[in-house]
Enzyme design. Structure first.
Site, PDB file in Angstrom:
ATOM      1  N   PHE A 123       0.902  -1.118   0.003  1.00  8.88           N
ATOM      2  CA  PHE A 123      -0.010   0.137  -0.040  1.00  8.88           C
ATOM      3  C   PHE A 123       0.761   1.337  -0.027  1.00  8.88           C
ATOM      4  CE2 PHE A 123      -2.283   3.112   2.479  1.00  8.88           C
ATOM      5  CZ  PHE A 123      -3.595   3.363   1.509  1.00  8.88           C
ATOM      6  N   ARG A 243      -7.339  -1.448  11.020  1.00 13.28           N
ATOM      7  CA  ARG A 243      -6.801  -1.195  12.286  1.00 13.28           C
ATOM      8  C   ARG A 243      -7.324  -2.367  13.430  1.00 13.28           C
ATOM      9  NH1 ARG A 243      -7.734   4.986  10.646  1.00 13.28           N
ATOM     10  NH2 ARG A 243      -5.787   5.262  10.229  1.00 13.28           N
ATOM     11  N   GLN A 279       5.979  -7.117  45.861  1.00 16.80           N
ATOM     12  CA  GLN A 279       4.599  -6.722  45.560  1.00 16.80           C
ATOM     13  C   GLN A 279       4.912  -5.833  44.283  1.00 16.80           C
ATOM     14  OE1 GLN A 279       2.643  -3.499  47.905  1.00 16.80           O
ATOM     15  NE2 GLN A 279       1.151  -5.112  48.477  1.00 16.80           N
ATOM     16  N   ILE A 337      10.647  -5.674  34.398  1.00 19.01           N
ATOM     17  CA  ILE A 337      10.700  -6.942  35.234  1.00 19.01           C
ATOM     18  C   ILE A 337      11.762  -7.883  34.888  1.00 19.01           C
ATOM     19  CG2 ILE A 337       9.558  -9.181  35.563  1.00 19.01           C
ATOM     20  CD1 ILE A 337       6.966  -7.676  35.260  1.00 19.01           C
ATOM     21  N   HIS A 338      12.361  -7.800  33.648  1.00 19.39           N
ATOM     22  CA  HIS A 338      13.523  -8.533  33.481  1.00 19.39           C
ATOM     23  C   HIS A 338      14.956  -7.745  33.717  1.00 19.39           C
ATOM     24  CE1 HIS A 338      10.694 -10.906  31.087  1.00 19.39           C
ATOM     25  NE2 HIS A 338      11.692 -11.687  30.861  1.00 19.39           N
ATOM     26  N   GLU A 363       0.407   3.653  10.069  1.00 20.22           N
ATOM     27  CA  GLU A 363      -0.846   3.343   9.736  1.00 20.22           C
ATOM     28  C   GLU A 363      -1.931   4.430  10.651  1.00 20.22           C
ATOM     29  OE1 GLU A 363      -2.569  -0.535   9.341  1.00 20.22           O
ATOM     30  OE2 GLU A 363      -0.646  -1.408   9.019  1.00 20.22           O
ATOM     31  N   GLU A 367      -1.689  10.322  17.828  1.00 23.54           N
ATOM     32  CA  GLU A 367      -2.218  11.865  17.707  1.00 23.54           C
ATOM     33  C   GLU A 367      -3.430  11.689  16.747  1.00 23.54           C
ATOM     34  OE1 GLU A 367       1.514  11.797  19.828  1.00 23.54           O
ATOM     35  OE2 GLU A 367       0.889  11.113  17.840  1.00 23.54           O
TER      36      GLU A 367
END
Length: 389
Positions: A123, A243, A279, A337-338, A363, A367
């Site tokens: 496209f 989309r 936690q 986390i890693h 695509e 905004e």
């Protein structure tokens, strides 16, 4: 709303899941480093029917609805996003214009080969002066007898280096603004059509983007897609249709990041116990799960609306916006986390983190999606104001 998948689609989803897990993902790092999808993976994808997801059965495709496609895209989204983008661009914006707006002659000529992957679709809308402002394109098409002569250029065109068929937007009447844009089907071997260099990108390795050049490019009149002057409207329809699919691919990436993060949190020990027991890690995972499940709900709702033939301008913009923002948040928490290992390029977290960034741009930027949503709210303002009165 019914998101139930029939037996055929469930079987395809299971086959694709196994293919991604056992064949594609083990080679993801290799493809990332080489910026190339191996021919054997392309061929297996074609044999599975992945290139024909959007194409009706009468033209050789699988002919499945948007809910079914979303389920397949979700599985594909769990691996290298460059592979995901190559498939998604072909089955989405690369072919849906011909499916939705092509005449019977065009469908017979192109769709069977697009369905098998013999032809790859692309496209071509974006230009140096026309990104978010798509109506500002400068590429022109002038009719001369039974041909149009196209001059101009496009850039950042996904699949452009391997595509055989391009849906191209060009100005046919510069005095009419957006209503003077027409969409064309351009064959790769069209006289005066040239493919430029592959762009070097931050992410989406394996999916190449290129420049396209039109120098007195000759395109037959019968290759006008739809009606002359409706190219801008066509472009918006093509983008809106894709989309929900893009959101589903983002959903798959979020699911994969959740799996990787949960596994790591359970196995990685600090201070004498798995970090899952901290936690803050539990909160990160809870937030990631909530984001992912919210995206899942909206993705399949919009996909269902597409299948019902409902107007989804606002909803499609919303799910694209949500999908890209959620993917970015989930990728960021997964990297946190890693820790240090997540930042290393030999591990998938770093790759997903980079790939997530483009989803807020291509695509239609985040905004622009907000602008579309606001415009629809304004359009419906009078009916909204009557609620309760």
């Amino acid at each position: 709303m019914n998101f139930h998948l029939d037996e055929d689609i469930q079987a395809l989803k299971s086959t694709v899941k196994d293919f991604i897990y056992n064949t594609v993902d083990p080679r993801a790092q290799e493809m990332e480093e080489n910026d190339y999808i191996p021919e054997e993976i392309m061929q297996m994808s074609k044999e599975m029917g992945l290139f024909g997801l959007s194409i009706p059965a009468e033209y050789g495709g699988l002919g499945i609805g948007m809910v079914g496609k979303a389920a397949i895209y979700e599985e594909i989204g769990k691996t290298l996003n460059g592979y995901t983008t190559l498939i998604g661009a072909h089955t989405g914006i690369g072919s849906v214009g011909i499916v939705e707006m092509g005449n019977e002659e065009q469908k017979q000529k192109y769709l069977p080969k697009l369905a098998t992957g013999e032809y790859i679709g692309a496209f071509a809308l974006t230009e140096p002066s026309a990104g978010s402002n798509a109506s500002n394109i400068k590429t022109t098409a002038v009719r001369k007898g039974d041909k149009y002569i196209i001059n101009g250029s496009k850039h950042y065109i996904t699949n452009g280096n391997i595509a055989d068929v391009f849906t191209v937007m060009a100005v046919t009447d510069p005095n009419k603004g957006a209503k003077g844009i027409t969409s064309f089907i351009v064959d790769r071997d069209s006289p005066g059509f040239f493919v430029g260099n592959i762009e070097k990108k931050m992410g989406l390795h394996g999916s190449q983007s290129v420049e396209l050049f039109f120098e007195d490019c000759e395109v037959p009149v019968e290759n006008v897609l739809g009606v002359e002057g409706e190219g801008y409207v066509n472009a918006l329809k093509i983008l809106a249709n894709g989309r929900a699919g893009l959101a589903a691919r983002n959903l798959g990436s979020c699911v994969k990041l959740m799996e990787l993060s949960l596994d790591y949190a359970m196995e990685r020990e600090q201070f004498g116990k798995p970090i899952f027991e901290q936690q803050i890690i539990q909160h990160y995972l809870a937030e990631m799960d909530l984001d992912t499940e919210t995206l899942r709900s909206m993705t399949y709702r919009v996909a269902w609306m597409v299948d019902q033939g409902m107007k989804v301008i606002k909803e499609a913009a919303g799910v694209k916006l949500l999908g890209s923002e959620v993917y970015s948040r989930v990728a960021d928490k997964a990297l946190q986390i890693h820790g240090g290992i997540g930042y290393m390029s030999e591990y998938p977290i770093e790759r997903f983190y980079r790939d997530a960034r483009i989803t807020r741009i291509y695509e239609g930027t985040s905004e622009i999606q907000k602008n579309i949503i606001a415009a629809q709210l304004k359009k419906n303002y009078k009916s909204l104001s009557k609620i309760g009165g």
